[in-house]
Motif scaffolding. Structure first.
Motif, short mmCIF file in Angstrom:
data_model
loop_
_atom_site.label_atom_id
_atom_site.label_comp_id
_atom_site.label_asym_id
_atom_site.label_seq_id
_atom_site.Cartn_x
_atom_site.Cartn_y
_atom_site.Cartn_z
N ASP A 1 -12.20 3.38 7.48
CA ASP A 1 -12.98 2.92 6.35
C ASP A 1 -13.70 1.62 6.73
O ASP A 1 -13.05 0.62 7.02
N PRO A 2 -15.03 1.59 6.72
CA PRO A 2 -15.76 0.40 7.16
C PRO A 2 -15.40 -0.86 6.36
O PRO A 2 -15.28 -1.94 6.92
N GLU A 3 -15.23 -0.72 5.05
CA GLU A 3 -14.92 -1.89 4.23
C GLU A 3 -13.54 -2.45 4.55
O GLU A 3 -13.35 -3.65 4.66
N LEU A 4 -12.55 -1.57 4.73
CA LEU A 4 -11.20 -2.04 5.04
C LEU A 4 -11.12 -2.58 6.47
O LEU A 4 -10.46 -3.58 6.73
N ILE B 1 0.85 -1.19 0.00
CA ILE B 1 0.00 0.00 0.00
C ILE B 1 0.89 1.24 0.00
O ILE B 1 1.33 1.72 1.04
N SER B 2 1.20 1.72 -1.18
CA SER B 2 1.98 2.95 -1.31
C SER B 2 1.67 3.59 -2.65
O SER B 2 1.18 2.94 -3.56
N ARG C 1 -2.67 -8.90 -2.27
CA ARG C 1 -3.72 -9.51 -3.08
C ARG C 1 -4.91 -8.56 -3.26
O ARG C 1 -5.59 -8.60 -4.28
N ARG C 2 -5.18 -7.73 -2.26
CA ARG C 2 -6.33 -6.83 -2.30
C ARG C 2 -5.89 -5.38 -2.55
O ARG C 2 -6.61 -4.44 -2.26
N ARG C 3 -4.71 -5.23 -3.12
CA ARG C 3 -4.07 -3.92 -3.29
C ARG C 3 -4.95 -2.90 -4.00
O ARG C 3 -5.10 -1.77 -3.54
N ASP C 4 -5.53 -3.28 -5.12
CA ASP C 4 -6.33 -2.31 -5.88
C ASP C 4 -7.51 -1.81 -5.08
O ASP C 4 -7.82 -0.61 -5.10
N LEU C 5 -8.17 -2.70 -4.35
CA LEU C 5 -9.28 -2.27 -3.51
C LEU C 5 -8.81 -1.26 -2.47
O LEU C 5 -9.41 -0.20 -2.32
N VAL C 6 -7.72 -1.58 -1.77
CA VAL C 6 -7.23 -0.69 -0.71
C VAL C 6 -6.80 0.65 -1.30
O VAL C 6 -7.16 1.72 -0.78
#
Length: 179
Positions: A98-101, A67-68, A115-120
């Motif tokens: 963030d509720p989803e994160l 996450i950068s 794996r979930r990089r784009d979402l984050v």
């Protein structure tokens, strides 16, 4: 950033050593990180100087940690690099709230974040879009999350530290006049 500074230190040191072989009395080598990094923005500075058009961002998602990257905010861009460990993620997740994160406890693990990089990254982008970069950077520092404002070529040309140290100044070019 450190590699850019190291390159400039090496060039300055080699130049001083070369001058010493030519009879120079010696030299003091001093390289500031901001000065070295300004050199990395030369394409944007040249584009702005020659066209008067502010260069557009050409990419925003970093690769140092899962996450950068650079994200748009209300007054420009800012960069963030969420620390690898679970404590770094916890500080970050509490900050953005963030509720989803926060609903996914596996995000505390760097591999899962990759794996979930784009979402984050998309959630960070949405969260920061209406906030000011100086506020984001200050709040990140309070939480020990690495972040910085992204300076444009125009920002750097008006940077008080660069101006005070004489790093940017007008010179007379024999063909083009003052530059």
């Amino acid at each position: 950033a450190l590699s850019a500074v190291g390159i400039y230190v090496a060039i300055a040191t080699a130049s001083a050593l070369f001058a010493a072989t030519r009879g120079s009395a010696g030299a003091h080598v001093r390289v500031g990180a901001l000065h070295a990094l300004q050199g990395l923005a030369e394409q944007g500075a040249l584009e702005y100087h020659t066209t008067g058009v502010r260069p557009a961002r050409r990419g925003a998602r970093g690769a140092i940690t899962a996450i950068s990257g650079a994200f748009a905010c209300a007054d420009g861009y800012w960069m963030i690099s969420v620390p690898h460990g679970p404590e770094g993620w916890k500080r970050f997740a509490e900050w953005i709230d963030d509720p989803e994160l926060n609903a996914d406890p596996e995000l505390a693990d760097e591999k899962h974040r990759r794996r979930r990089r784009d979402l984050v990254l998309d959630r960070i982008a949405a969260w920061s879009r209406n906030r000011r970069k100086d506020d984001l950077v200050r709040e990140a520092a309070e939480r020990h999350v690495p972040a910085s404002p992204v300076a444009t070529a125009v920002d750097l040309a008006a940077d008080p530290q660069l101006i005070a140290r004489g790093f940017l100044r007008e010179l007379e070019h024999p063909l083009f006049g003052p530059i």
